[in-house]
Design an enzyme around this catalytic site. Structure first.
Site, PDB file in Angstrom:
ATOM      1  N   ASP A  90      53.415  31.013  63.612  1.00 33.52           N
ATOM      2  CA  ASP A  90      53.367  31.474  62.224  1.00 33.52           C
ATOM      3  C   ASP A  90      52.679  30.470  61.302  1.00 33.52           C
ATOM      4  OD1 ASP A  90      55.384  29.596  62.477  1.00 33.52           O
ATOM      5  OD2 ASP A  90      57.010  30.983  62.045  1.00 33.52           O
ATOM      6  N   ASP A 115      69.419  32.521  59.929  1.00 34.75           N
ATOM      7  CA  ASP A 115      69.705  33.962  59.910  1.00 34.75           C
ATOM      8  C   ASP A 115      69.279  34.636  61.216  1.00 34.75           C
ATOM      9  OD1 ASP A 115      66.978  33.780  59.678  1.00 34.75           O
ATOM     10  OD2 ASP A 115      66.800  34.951  57.831  1.00 34.75           O
ATOM     11  N   HIS A 145      66.312  34.238  62.694  1.00 33.35           N
ATOM     12  CA  HIS A 145      64.892  34.593  62.820  1.00 33.35           C
ATOM     13  C   HIS A 145      64.212  33.767  63.897  1.00 33.35           C
ATOM     14  CE1 HIS A 145      63.997  31.493  59.471  1.00 33.35           C
ATOM     15  NE2 HIS A 145      63.265  31.082  60.476  1.00 33.35           N
ATOM     16  N   GLU A 187      62.104  37.935  60.244  1.00 36.55           N
ATOM     17  CA  GLU A 187      63.376  37.926  59.536  1.00 36.55           C
ATOM     18  C   GLU A 187      64.214  39.150  59.930  1.00 36.55           C
ATOM     19  OE1 GLU A 187      64.281  35.373  58.051  1.00 36.55           O
ATOM     20  OE2 GLU A 187      63.022  34.723  56.389  1.00 36.55           O
TER      21      GLU A 187
HETATM   22  C1  GLP Z   1      60.985  28.081  60.344  1.00 42.15           C
HETATM   23  C2  GLP Z   1      59.997  28.474  61.432  1.00 42.15           C
HETATM   24  C3  GLP Z   1      60.718  28.890  62.683  1.00 42.15           C
HETATM   25  C4  GLP Z   1      61.769  27.863  63.039  1.00 42.15           C
HETATM   26  C5  GLP Z   1      62.795  27.805  61.940  1.00 42.15           C
HETATM   27  C6  GLP Z   1      63.921  26.842  62.227  1.00 42.15           C
HETATM   28  O1  GLP Z   1      61.428  29.157  59.614  1.00 42.15           O
HETATM   29  N1  GLP Z   1      59.107  29.513  61.026  1.00 42.15           N
HETATM   30  O2  GLP Z   1      59.788  29.063  63.727  1.00 42.15           O
HETATM   31  O3  GLP Z   1      62.375  28.182  64.253  1.00 42.15           O
HETATM   32  O4  GLP Z   1      62.112  27.390  60.771  1.00 42.15           O
HETATM   33  O5  GLP Z   1      63.557  25.571  61.817  1.00 42.15           O
HETATM   34  P1  GLP Z   1      64.300  24.247  62.165  1.00 42.15           P
HETATM   35  O6  GLP Z   1      63.955  23.962  63.590  1.00 42.15           O
HETATM   36  O7  GLP Z   1      63.711  23.220  61.251  1.00 42.15           O
HETATM   37  O8  GLP Z   1      65.739  24.467  61.956  1.00 42.15           O
END
Ligand code: GLP
Length: 245
Positions: free
Chosen positions: A67, A136, A138, A143
């Site tokens: 993304d 959440d 995702h 989402e």
């Molecule tokens: C972002 C990314 C996700 C990732 C998520 C969790 O939203 N788009 O791909 O998995 O954050 O992030 P973190 O690993 O910092 O908790």
């Protein structure tokens, strides 16, 4: 689905890196689906270390990232391209032309989405997809929704996602409100999936995703249906599922 509970973040990162390394050692021209966020940073550190020691070669590897924030150009330090360059591309011998991140800066997001789906198809799909998980549930920026999105698409970020990603920005107003993300369809077509999650704030999404119903309201729950998915947790993230494994 295989669940691995590691002692801490370092061990989680090493276990995930070992799975990615095994993929690259088996197929030198592997297509790796890569992720951003705090969770995979240690995994990239381990891979960079293995490369430095001469144990891994990324010269024939292709990467496709999950993304990118809408409106972000590569030179923006908050962009996911910049993140990937800092934590991975610049530290190994992957060829720049073999690295792909959705184009969040395309003024026509629909065009950027279709172009990204074409890239995923042209590289032959994803051999191993690395994932984190949002609070959440995702994955990528898919989402909670009424249905699983198949291809790359533009999403409006949930308030909880904006808050979770706030730590990477100076102020909350700076956190982008939308992003371009690979769809659940592309993620599920990956031949292998490795998801990493650490810390207390992942306990609930881990429990709901891997022990609750499969529903687009908890996007990572779809991974229960994947034939080759490994979830690597640290002890904190695994706290609520300990008695079930
Ligand atoms: C972002 C990314 C996700 C990732 C998520 C969790 O939203 N788009 O791909 O998995 O954050 O992030 P973190 O690993 O910092 O908790």
């Amino acid at each position: 689905m295989r669940l691995i509970v590691a002692k801490n973040y370092e061990e989680m990162s090493q276990r995930a890196a070992d799975l990615i390394a095994a993929q690259v050692l088996q197929e030198e021209d592997s297509v790796l689906g890569l992720a951003t966020g705090g969770s995979p940073v240690g995994t990239y550190d381990c891979l960079a270390e293995m490369y430095r020691e001469g144990r891994l070669d990324f010269s024939k590897v292709t990467s496709v990232n999950l993304d990118e924030y809408e409106g972000m150009t590569h030179d923006n330090p908050q962009s996911y391209w910049y993140f990937m360059n800092e934590h991975f591309y610049s530290r190994v011998n992957i060829r720049p032309e073999n690295t792909h991140v959705p184009d969040g800066a395309d003024p026509d997001p629909e065009h950027a989405c279709r172009a990204y789906d074409r890239i995923i198809e042209e590289v032959g799909g994803i051999d191993l997809q690395l994932l984190g998980i949002g609070p959440d549930g995702h994955i990528g920026f898919n989402e909670p929704a009424d249905a699983f999105a198949v291809g790359t698409h533009l999403v409006t970020l949930e308030q909880s996602t904006i808050e979770a990603n706030r730590r990477f920005f100076e102020k909350e107003e700076d956190v982008p409100r939308s992003a371009v993300t690979m769809g659940i369809g592309s993620i599920m077509r990956a031949r292998r999936i490795v998801l990493v999650a650490n810390g207390e704030n992942k306990q609930d999404p881990v429990l709901a995703s891997f022990f609750g119903p499969v529903t687009p309201k908890m996007p990572a729950s779809i991974l229960q249906l994947h034939p080759n998915c490994t979830v690597v947790l640290d002890e904190a993230a695994a706290a609520k599922i300990r008695d079930r494994i």
